[in-house]
Design an enzyme around this catalytic site. Structure first.
Site, PDB file in Angstrom:
ATOM      1  N   ASP A  47       0.901  -1.087  -0.022  1.00  0.00           N
ATOM      2  CA  ASP A  47      -0.063  -0.045   0.044  1.00  0.00           C
ATOM      3  C   ASP A  47       0.899   1.263   0.018  1.00  0.00           C
ATOM      4  OD1 ASP A  47      -2.854   1.215   0.768  1.00  0.00           O
ATOM      5  OD2 ASP A  47      -1.692   2.139   1.926  1.00  0.00           O
ATOM      6  N   TYR A  52       3.209   9.693  -0.324  1.00  0.00           N
ATOM      7  CA  TYR A  52       4.387   8.954   0.285  1.00  0.00           C
ATOM      8  C   TYR A  52       5.575   9.231  -0.084  1.00  0.00           C
ATOM      9  CZ  TYR A  52       0.353   6.632   2.509  1.00  0.00           C
ATOM     10  OH  TYR A  52      -0.977   6.105   3.159  1.00  0.00           O
ATOM     11  N   LYS A  77      -2.419   5.913  -4.471  1.00  0.00           N
ATOM     12  CA  LYS A  77      -3.552   6.843  -4.161  1.00  0.00           C
ATOM     13  C   LYS A  77      -3.248   8.188  -4.908  1.00  0.00           C
ATOM     14  CE  LYS A  77      -3.435   4.812   0.421  1.00  0.00           C
ATOM     15  NZ  LYS A  77      -2.000   4.465   0.669  1.00  0.00           N
ATOM     16  N   HIS A 110      -7.287   9.651  -2.085  1.00  0.00           N
ATOM     17  CA  HIS A 110      -6.560   9.789  -0.835  1.00  0.00           C
ATOM     18  C   HIS A 110      -7.689  10.300   0.140  1.00  0.00           C
ATOM     19  CE1 HIS A 110      -2.324   9.259   0.838  1.00  0.00           C
ATOM     20  NE2 HIS A 110      -3.339   8.923   1.768  1.00  0.00           N
ATOM     21  N   LYS A 234       2.712  -0.964   8.974  1.00  0.00           N
ATOM     22  CA  LYS A 234       4.258  -0.262   8.477  1.00  0.00           C
ATOM     23  C   LYS A 234       5.157  -0.742   9.495  1.00  0.00           C
ATOM     24  CE  LYS A 234       7.025   3.197   8.820  1.00  0.00           C
ATOM     25  NZ  LYS A 234       7.523   3.925   9.996  1.00  0.00           N
ATOM     26  N   SER A 235       6.177  -1.239   8.817  1.00  0.00           N
ATOM     27  CA  SER A 235       7.437  -1.345   9.800  1.00  0.00           C
ATOM     28  C   SER A 235       8.944  -1.447   8.743  1.00  0.00           C
ATOM     29  CB  SER A 235       7.553  -2.437  10.772  1.00  0.00           C
ATOM     30  OG  SER A 235       8.650  -2.575  11.419  1.00  0.00           O
ATOM     31  N   ARG A 240      10.132  -7.238  13.162  1.00  0.00           N
ATOM     32  CA  ARG A 240       8.758  -6.744  12.953  1.00  0.00           C
ATOM     33  C   ARG A 240       7.621  -7.125  12.022  1.00  0.00           C
ATOM     34  NH1 ARG A 240       9.385  -0.696  16.203  1.00  0.00           N
ATOM     35  NH2 ARG A 240       9.842  -1.507  18.157  1.00  0.00           N
ATOM     36  N   ASN A 244       4.313  -9.233  12.236  1.00  0.00           N
ATOM     37  CA  ASN A 244       3.037  -8.891  11.852  1.00  0.00           C
ATOM     38  C   ASN A 244       2.503  -9.813  10.862  1.00  0.00           C
ATOM     39  OD1 ASN A 244       3.502  -6.673  13.427  1.00  0.00           O
ATOM     40  ND2 ASN A 244       4.145  -5.215  11.627  1.00  0.00           N
TER      41      ASN A 244
HETATM   42  P1  NAD Z   1       0.730   1.383  11.872  1.00  0.00           P
HETATM   43  O1  NAD Z   1      -0.460   1.541  12.687  1.00  0.00           O
HETATM   44  O2  NAD Z   1       1.068   0.567  10.864  1.00  0.00           O
HETATM   45  O3  NAD Z   1       2.070   1.759  12.658  1.00  0.00           O
HETATM   46  C1  NAD Z   1       3.232   1.785  12.107  1.00  0.00           C
HETATM   47  C2  NAD Z   1       4.318   1.999  13.369  1.00  0.00           C
HETATM   48  O4  NAD Z   1       4.268   1.045  14.538  1.00  0.00           O
HETATM   49  C3  NAD Z   1       5.760   2.093  13.158  1.00  0.00           C
HETATM   50  O5  NAD Z   1       6.124   3.298  13.420  1.00  0.00           O
HETATM   51  C4  NAD Z   1       6.294   0.983  13.459  1.00  0.00           C
HETATM   52  O6  NAD Z   1       7.451   1.239  13.902  1.00  0.00           O
HETATM   53  C5  NAD Z   1       5.351   0.566  14.628  1.00  0.00           C
HETATM   54  N1  NAD Z   1       5.324  -0.923  14.683  1.00  0.00           N
HETATM   55  C6  NAD Z   1       4.912  -1.745  13.460  1.00  0.00           C
HETATM   56  N2  NAD Z   1       4.717  -3.116  13.798  1.00  0.00           N
HETATM   57  C7  NAD Z   1       5.072  -3.054  15.012  1.00  0.00           C
HETATM   58  C8  NAD Z   1       5.277  -4.328  15.977  1.00  0.00           C
HETATM   59  N3  NAD Z   1       5.247  -5.682  15.455  1.00  0.00           N
HETATM   60  N4  NAD Z   1       5.896  -3.837  17.435  1.00  0.00           N
HETATM   61  C9  NAD Z   1       5.963  -2.772  17.538  1.00  0.00           C
HETATM   62  N5  NAD Z   1       5.921  -1.581  16.824  1.00  0.00           N
HETATM   63  C10 NAD Z   1       5.356  -2.033  15.592  1.00  0.00           C
HETATM   64  O7  NAD Z   1       0.606   3.149  11.134  1.00  0.00           O
HETATM   65  P2  NAD Z   1       0.665   3.520   9.707  1.00  0.00           P
HETATM   66  O8  NAD Z   1       1.973   3.337   9.084  1.00  0.00           O
HETATM   67  O9  NAD Z   1       0.168   5.140   9.780  1.00  0.00           O
HETATM   68  O10 NAD Z   1      -0.300   2.680   8.811  1.00  0.00           O
HETATM   69  C11 NAD Z   1      -0.272   1.745   8.057  1.00  0.00           C
HETATM   70  C12 NAD Z   1      -0.476   2.053   6.635  1.00  0.00           C
HETATM   71  O11 NAD Z   1      -1.607   2.504   6.620  1.00  0.00           O
HETATM   72  C13 NAD Z   1       0.362   2.975   6.176  1.00  0.00           C
HETATM   73  O12 NAD Z   1       1.881   2.800   5.857  1.00  0.00           O
HETATM   74  C14 NAD Z   1      -0.259   3.392   4.885  1.00  0.00           C
HETATM   75  O13 NAD Z   1      -0.036   2.514   3.824  1.00  0.00           O
HETATM   76  C15 NAD Z   1      -1.676   3.336   5.384  1.00  0.00           C
HETATM   77  N6  NAD Z   1      -2.148   4.579   5.840  1.00  0.00           N
HETATM   78  C16 NAD Z   1      -3.132   5.285   5.141  1.00  0.00           C
HETATM   79  C17 NAD Z   1      -3.736   6.573   5.508  1.00  0.00           C
HETATM   80  C18 NAD Z   1      -4.735   7.244   4.554  1.00  0.00           C
HETATM   81  O14 NAD Z   1      -4.955   8.265   4.656  1.00  0.00           O
HETATM   82  N7  NAD Z   1      -5.205   6.548   3.463  1.00  0.00           N
HETATM   83  C19 NAD Z   1      -3.247   7.410   6.460  1.00  0.00           C
HETATM   84  C20 NAD Z   1      -2.327   6.593   7.251  1.00  0.00           C
HETATM   85  C21 NAD Z   1      -1.656   5.418   6.983  1.00  0.00           C
END
Ligand code: NAD
Length: 283
Positions: A47, A52, A77, A110, A234-235, A240, A244
């Site tokens: 995604d 981005y 997006k 988006h 995301k990570s 991690r 996940n």
């Molecule tokens: P997320 O909830 O996936 O959290 C990511 C954070 O959590 C990272 O900083 C990572 O270091 C930490 N993390 C990940 N796995 C972990 C684990 N197993 N243990 C501990 N920490 C961990 O947040 P996100 O990146 O905002 O959301 C995921 C995806 O959603 C984005 O990458 C993007 O593709 C999408 N997104 C879309 C929109 C939109 O407006 N459409 C907005 C935000 C995100």
């Protein structure tokens, strides 16, 4: 229990892997490696977004993986500055050029930006319908659409969005938008599924994780998929990314599901912007 990633069938007949890999806030310089790691582990759904700034690196990682293009589900997006139809056409061309792909599996608006463009996201949506007709977007959908925005598309447009990608996590259940999607055949993609890490210290979630000998992230991601939503955490940390991925080899019972759903703080739990007022335009 084998860790098999289920496919969700969309309302246009296409399928999407229920677990993917999100690349928001991954620096372009780190993206090839992170996406490469995810593909190596077994993720087959990425995604990204024009916003981005890492579409080119996502495309590069998919090519370097040696996987057939058809084996990887790629979403991008439309950025906020390009809602006018001609701008959307040019932006979509640029997305495909950056990815060096001749199609995306899914292309989303988006943000609805209801306070901009004279409140017109319908002509933008009709432009995405063109991309679907010409086959360069296999599926089209929306992101951050509220119920009123979805109702307007239902009244004024042809194609029902294949997904709605919205903020959902244990602190923000986004129940009304999810319910609308369920009632109208629009699967929810839950963004920030672990609230960018903010739910990881929650005492209830920590207890559940200890009981099940899983991590909090795994428990929360499992909760999402048992509710039928699509997720792409995301990570950039290989361990991690791997952790996940392993959420299809255990179950949460009904009582545990309810304990997690009960953490919802309503609007107070929202971490990101409110789509009704969000009006960010990139420079
Ligand atoms: P997320 O909830 O996936 O959290 C990511 C954070 O959590 C990272 O900083 C990572 O270091 C930490 N993390 C990940 N796995 C972990 C684990 N197993 N243990 C501990 N920490 C961990 O947040 P996100 O990146 O905002 O959301 C995921 C995806 O959603 C984005 O990458 C993007 O593709 C999408 N997104 C879309 C929109 C939109 O407006 N459409 C907005 C935000 C995100």
């Amino acid at each position: 229990m084998a860790n098999t990633i289920p496919d969700i069938t969309l309302n246009d007949g296409n399928t999407i892997p229920q677990l993917g890999f999100g690349v928001y806030q991954i620096e372009p310089k780190d993206t090839v490696e992170a996406v490469g790691k995810a593909l190596e582990i077994g993720y087959r759904h990425i995604d990204t977004a024009e916003m981005y700034g890492n579409e080119a690196e996502v495309g590069e990682a998919v090519r370097r993986s040696g996987l057939d293009r058809r084996e990887v589900f790629v979403t991008s997006k439309l950025n906020n500055g390009f809602h006018r139809p001609d701008d959307a056409r040019a932006a979509f061309d640029s997305t495909l050029a950056a990815l060096k792909m001749d199609y995306v599996d899914l292309f989303l608006i988006h943000w609805p930006l209801p306070t901009l463009y004279d409140g017109d996201f319908v002509s933008t949506w009709r432009t995405l319908e063109e991309f679907r007709r010409d086959g360069r977007a296999r599926s089209i959908g929306v992101s951050n659409f509220q119920v009123a925005h979805l109702e307007r598309l239902a009244a004024e447009a042809e194609v029902v969005p294949a997904v709605n990608q919205i903020e959902v996590h244990p602190y923000f259940g986004n129940a009304d938008v999810r319910a609308y999607g369920r009632a109208h055949g629009i699967p929810t993609e839950a963004w920030s599924p672990i609230a960018q890490g903010k739910v990881l210290d929650d005492p209830t979630l920590v207890d559940i994780a200890e009981e099940l000998d899983r991590t909090v992230a795994q428990v929360v991601l499992r909760w999402h998929v048992q509710r039928g939503d699509i997720v792409f955490p995301k990570s950039t940390t290989p361990q991690r990314i791997e952790e996940n991925f392993h959420i299809f080899d255990f179950d949460l019972d009904d009582a545990t599901m309810e304990r997690i759903t009960g953490l919802d703080k309503g609007e107070a739990g929202r971490q990101g912007p409110n789509p009704d007022t969000f009006d960010y335009l990139p420079a």
